[in-house]
Write a protein that holds these residues in place. Sequence first.
Motif, PDB file in Angstrom:
ATOM      1  N   SER A   1      31.877 -77.888 -10.253  1.00 29.95           N
ATOM      2  CA  SER A   1      30.346 -78.011 -10.041  1.00 29.95           C
ATOM      3  C   SER A   1      29.975 -78.697 -11.360  1.00 29.95           C
ATOM      4  O   SER A   1      28.873 -79.083 -11.199  1.00 29.95           O
ATOM      5  CB  SER A   1      29.678 -76.935  -9.571  1.00 29.95           C
ATOM      6  OG  SER A   1      29.737 -75.906 -10.429  1.00 29.95           O
ATOM      7  N   CYS A   2      30.549 -78.419 -12.335  1.00 30.54           N
ATOM      8  CA  CYS A   2      29.881 -78.897 -13.739  1.00 30.54           C
ATOM      9  C   CYS A   2      30.334 -80.280 -14.075  1.00 30.54           C
ATOM     10  O   CYS A   2      30.004 -80.687 -15.261  1.00 30.54           O
ATOM     11  CB  CYS A   2      30.370 -78.033 -14.941  1.00 30.54           C
ATOM     12  SG  CYS A   2      29.431 -76.463 -14.611  1.00 30.54           S
ATOM     13  N   ASP A   3      31.153 -80.994 -13.359  1.00 33.11           N
ATOM     14  CA  ASP A   3      31.604 -82.206 -13.942  1.00 33.11           C
ATOM     15  C   ASP A   3      30.669 -83.369 -13.821  1.00 33.11           C
ATOM     16  O   ASP A   3      30.773 -84.388 -14.326  1.00 33.11           O
ATOM     17  CB  ASP A   3      33.046 -82.645 -13.215  1.00 33.11           C
ATOM     18  CG  ASP A   3      34.123 -81.876 -14.188  1.00 33.11           C
ATOM     19  OD1 ASP A   3      33.954 -81.336 -15.088  1.00 33.11           O
ATOM     20  OD2 ASP A   3      35.080 -82.246 -13.634  1.00 33.11           O
TER      21      ASP A   3
ATOM     22  N   ARG B   1      21.104 -77.085  -8.656  1.00 36.00           N
ATOM     23  CA  ARG B   1      21.928 -76.286  -7.594  1.00 36.00           C
ATOM     24  C   ARG B   1      23.389 -75.821  -7.928  1.00 36.00           C
ATOM     25  O   ARG B   1      24.058 -75.340  -7.286  1.00 36.00           O
ATOM     26  CB  ARG B   1      22.070 -77.234  -6.145  1.00 36.00           C
ATOM     27  CG  ARG B   1      20.520 -77.505  -5.755  1.00 36.00           C
ATOM     28  CD  ARG B   1      20.790 -78.056  -4.318  1.00 36.00           C
ATOM     29  NE  ARG B   1      21.613 -79.117  -4.369  1.00 36.00           N
ATOM     30  CZ  ARG B   1      22.216 -79.574  -3.236  1.00 36.00           C
ATOM     31  NH1 ARG B   1      21.574 -79.311  -2.260  1.00 36.00           N
ATOM     32  NH2 ARG B   1      22.997 -80.474  -3.414  1.00 36.00           N
ATOM     33  N   HIS B   2      23.971 -76.344  -9.011  1.00 37.23           N
ATOM     34  CA  HIS B   2      25.087 -76.143  -9.514  1.00 37.23           C
ATOM     35  C   HIS B   2      25.348 -74.687  -9.886  1.00 37.23           C
ATOM     36  O   HIS B   2      24.460 -74.198 -10.087  1.00 37.23           O
ATOM     37  CB  HIS B   2      25.747 -77.063 -10.753  1.00 37.23           C
ATOM     38  CG  HIS B   2      25.218 -76.582 -12.021  1.00 37.23           C
ATOM     39  ND1 HIS B   2      23.943 -76.767 -12.775  1.00 37.23           N
ATOM     40  CD2 HIS B   2      25.893 -75.928 -12.949  1.00 37.23           C
ATOM     41  CE1 HIS B   2      24.038 -76.364 -13.646  1.00 37.23           C
ATOM     42  NE2 HIS B   2      24.963 -75.657 -14.068  1.00 37.23           N
ATOM     43  N   ASN B   3      26.580 -74.207  -9.545  1.00 43.73           N
ATOM     44  CA  ASN B   3      26.908 -72.828 -10.100  1.00 43.73           C
ATOM     45  C   ASN B   3      27.361 -72.723 -11.640  1.00 43.73           C
ATOM     46  O   ASN B   3      28.107 -73.139 -12.155  1.00 43.73           O
ATOM     47  CB  ASN B   3      28.362 -72.446  -9.305  1.00 43.73           C
ATOM     48  CG  ASN B   3      28.495 -70.825  -9.428  1.00 43.73           C
ATOM     49  OD1 ASN B   3      27.993 -70.392 -10.353  1.00 43.73           O
ATOM     50  ND2 ASN B   3      29.317 -70.327  -8.777  1.00 43.73           N
ATOM     51  N   HIS B   4      26.288 -72.329 -12.189  1.00 40.87           N
ATOM     52  CA  HIS B   4      26.151 -72.308 -13.602  1.00 40.87           C
ATOM     53  C   HIS B   4      27.043 -70.939 -14.164  1.00 40.87           C
ATOM     54  O   HIS B   4      27.687 -71.410 -15.374  1.00 40.87           O
ATOM     55  CB  HIS B   4      24.806 -72.075 -14.118  1.00 40.87           C
ATOM     56  CG  HIS B   4      24.563 -72.387 -15.658  1.00 40.87           C
ATOM     57  ND1 HIS B   4      25.141 -73.477 -16.119  1.00 40.87           N
ATOM     58  CD2 HIS B   4      24.178 -71.502 -16.894  1.00 40.87           C
ATOM     59  CE1 HIS B   4      25.004 -73.347 -17.548  1.00 40.87           C
ATOM     60  NE2 HIS B   4      24.339 -72.290 -17.837  1.00 40.87           N
ATOM     61  N   GLN B   5      27.395 -70.310 -13.523  1.00 40.13           N
ATOM     62  CA  GLN B   5      28.309 -69.369 -14.190  1.00 40.13           C
ATOM     63  C   GLN B   5      29.619 -69.990 -14.392  1.00 40.13           C
ATOM     64  O   GLN B   5      30.281 -69.831 -15.440  1.00 40.13           O
ATOM     65  CB  GLN B   5      28.610 -68.185 -13.134  1.00 40.13           C
ATOM     66  CG  GLN B   5      27.724 -67.198 -13.437  1.00 40.13           C
ATOM     67  CD  GLN B   5      27.354 -66.592 -14.595  1.00 40.13           C
ATOM     68  OE1 GLN B   5      28.603 -66.302 -15.255  1.00 40.13           O
ATOM     69  NE2 GLN B   5      26.304 -66.273 -15.124  1.00 40.13           N
ATOM     70  N   ASP B   6      30.063 -71.056 -13.372  1.00 35.46           N
ATOM     71  CA  ASP B   6      31.256 -71.890 -13.747  1.00 35.46           C
ATOM     72  C   ASP B   6      31.058 -72.651 -15.001  1.00 35.46           C
ATOM     73  O   ASP B   6      32.242 -72.628 -15.844  1.00 35.46           O
ATOM     74  CB  ASP B   6      31.528 -72.557 -12.649  1.00 35.46           C
ATOM     75  CG  ASP B   6      31.763 -71.862 -11.237  1.00 35.46           C
ATOM     76  OD1 ASP B   6      31.904 -70.749 -11.434  1.00 35.46           O
ATOM     77  OD2 ASP B   6      31.970 -72.497 -10.366  1.00 35.46           O
ATOM     78  N   CYS B   7      29.904 -73.077 -15.459  1.00 31.77           N
ATOM     79  CA  CYS B   7      29.825 -73.957 -16.670  1.00 31.77           C
ATOM     80  C   CYS B   7      30.300 -72.812 -17.900  1.00 31.77           C
ATOM     81  O   CYS B   7      30.996 -73.220 -18.534  1.00 31.77           O
ATOM     82  CB  CYS B   7      28.479 -74.341 -16.820  1.00 31.77           C
ATOM     83  SG  CYS B   7      27.891 -75.700 -15.668  1.00 31.77           S
ATOM     84  N   ILE B   8      29.781 -71.569 -17.678  1.00 29.45           N
ATOM     85  CA  ILE B   8      29.808 -70.689 -18.953  1.00 29.45           C
ATOM     86  C   ILE B   8      31.186 -70.492 -18.959  1.00 29.45           C
ATOM     87  O   ILE B   8      31.870 -70.438 -20.244  1.00 29.45           O
ATOM     88  CB  ILE B   8      28.967 -69.623 -18.737  1.00 29.45           C
ATOM     89  CG1 ILE B   8      27.363 -69.955 -18.660  1.00 29.45           C
ATOM     90  CG2 ILE B   8      29.091 -68.654 -19.682  1.00 29.45           C
ATOM     91  CD1 ILE B   8      26.385 -68.691 -18.291  1.00 29.45           C
TER      92      ILE B   8
ATOM     93  N   SER C   1      22.256 -71.869 -21.074  1.00 28.87           N
ATOM     94  CA  SER C   1      21.565 -72.535 -20.342  1.00 28.87           C
ATOM     95  C   SER C   1      22.308 -74.114 -20.691  1.00 28.87           C
ATOM     96  O   SER C   1      22.820 -74.269 -21.678  1.00 28.87           O
ATOM     97  CB  SER C   1      20.057 -72.453 -20.527  1.00 28.87           C
ATOM     98  OG  SER C   1      19.680 -73.042 -21.716  1.00 28.87           O
ATOM     99  N   HIS C   2      21.352 -75.069 -19.999  1.00 28.08           N
ATOM    100  CA  HIS C   2      21.741 -76.505 -20.398  1.00 28.08           C
ATOM    101  C   HIS C   2      20.504 -76.853 -21.727  1.00 28.08           C
ATOM    102  O   HIS C   2      20.749 -78.185 -21.881  1.00 28.08           O
ATOM    103  CB  HIS C   2      21.918 -77.395 -19.572  1.00 28.08           C
ATOM    104  CG  HIS C   2      23.176 -77.333 -18.571  1.00 28.08           C
ATOM    105  ND1 HIS C   2      24.583 -77.522 -19.079  1.00 28.08           N
ATOM    106  CD2 HIS C   2      23.449 -76.473 -17.354  1.00 28.08           C
ATOM    107  CE1 HIS C   2      25.256 -77.141 -18.292  1.00 28.08           C
ATOM    108  NE2 HIS C   2      24.754 -76.306 -17.120  1.00 28.08           N
ATOM    109  N   LYS C   3      20.021 -75.978 -21.900  1.00 29.21           N
ATOM    110  CA  LYS C   3      18.955 -76.343 -23.186  1.00 29.21           C
ATOM    111  C   LYS C   3      19.257 -76.153 -24.476  1.00 29.21           C
ATOM    112  O   LYS C   3      19.939 -75.102 -24.987  1.00 29.21           O
ATOM    113  CB  LYS C   3      17.677 -75.741 -22.823  1.00 29.21           C
ATOM    114  CG  LYS C   3      17.098 -75.699 -21.526  1.00 29.21           C
ATOM    115  CD  LYS C   3      15.736 -75.059 -21.142  1.00 29.21           C
ATOM    116  CE  LYS C   3      15.724 -74.894 -19.885  1.00 29.21           C
ATOM    117  NZ  LYS C   3      14.285 -74.579 -19.440  1.00 29.21           N
TER     118      LYS C   3
HETATM  119 ZN    ZN Z   1      25.897 -75.444 -15.860  1.00 29.15          ZN
END
Ligand code: ZN
Lengths: 179, 179
Positions: free
Chosen positions: A12-14, A22-29, A61-63
Amino acid sequence: MIENNDTSAQDSCDENPAFNNRHNHQDCISSALDKAQALCRTRNSRLTPVRKRVLELIWQSHKPLGAYQILSQLAADGFNSAPPTVYRALDFLLEHGLLHRIASLNAFIGCNNPNHNHHGYFLICRSCGSAQEIEAGNLSTYLRKNASAAGFVIESETVELSGLCPLCLEQQGHSQSDK
Amino acid sequence: MIENNDTSAQDSCDENPAFNNRHNHQDCISSALDKAQALCRTRNSRLTPVRKRVLELIWQSHKPLGAYQILSQLAADGFNSAPPTVYRALDFLLEHGLLHRIASLNAFIGCNNPNHNHHGYFLICRSCGSAQEIEAGNLSTYLRKNASAAGFVIESETVELSGLCPLCLEQQGHSQSDK
DNA sequence: TCATTGGTGTAATGTTATAACAGAACCGGC
DNA sequence: GCCGGTTCTGTTATAACATTACACCAATGA
Ligand SMILES: [Zn+2]
Ligand SMILES: [Zn+2]
Ligand SMILES: [Zn+2]
Ligand SMILES: [Zn+2]
């Protein structure tokens, strides 16, 4: 809230995670930490607890996050917290391409493509503070070509574009219609 | 492509002054001050002694100057010199488009096109410290188009390209051939 | 004249980043 | 295991960049 119905996105992070709430941010991390772990192993570099924690904090976060914000979070975690601690960790992560520094904000943000030696540029929302890295591709080529016409050789590029992200634009639209 | 065909340059500063050590730099300075003077008159703004002196100091080379460098020069001139003095002058000059701030250097450089509301970008030599503003033209259009594809609206652009200028490249070539 | 505005003087403080040096942890060779 | 070089961390101090807050003054225009 964080449901993702009709997209077949596995990662979901691509796409455009920063501007997609709405993306699953845990996946990003976790994906970022996994990549960092792997990359350090192949390079015989040590992703020590402080370094790992700094990277994690930045990805929470994405900040873009300032060094002293990171510092105070480290302190809350019980880590040692003096400026050199965090700046050393940041230097390490920058050297390995795991982070980028945003000069216009004096802040740092995670890179989700640390392997690929790339030149990214950034879209930064002045309202919510989110930032999104875009692969430079043609842009970099274009800039280098133009510079070389002036006899100048570019070594590093700082391209930071500030404005309003889709989410904030939508909100602004609502508040305008309220008038 | 950014092509600039109207190369009828009489003004020695219109070309690439920063990377041309043969230009008459006094012309750069006086032309910048004249433009500022005229621009302030038409806008009913006051180019006070401090403001004028700051602008002049900044134009005394083509290297971006830090606020505290300016400050110490002001002190040498007998002006009051506390940080607010210089930052207030810089704010004024920035608002009127007479300066740009270089985020990656925390420094300021004169703009020689203050009338035209433009988005410039900068070539900055990491060796000699000189910087040259290039008119953005198509670049700005390109960036805005790409951003809008992501639903993002750009309001301000920071494009700072670091590398080696022609003069320093030449010197480097010499020292390499010495090996 | 007097109120308003914009500009300056001054002290203190906030924010971001680095220098310098001592000590602890890690790692390869023995 | 132990040693010796290297890398990482702890600590103190300071450098570099920028803002807040308030007092004062000078030009402007009822
Ligand atoms: Zn993310
Ligand atoms: Zn936003
Ligand atoms: Zn010049
Ligand atoms: Zn140079």
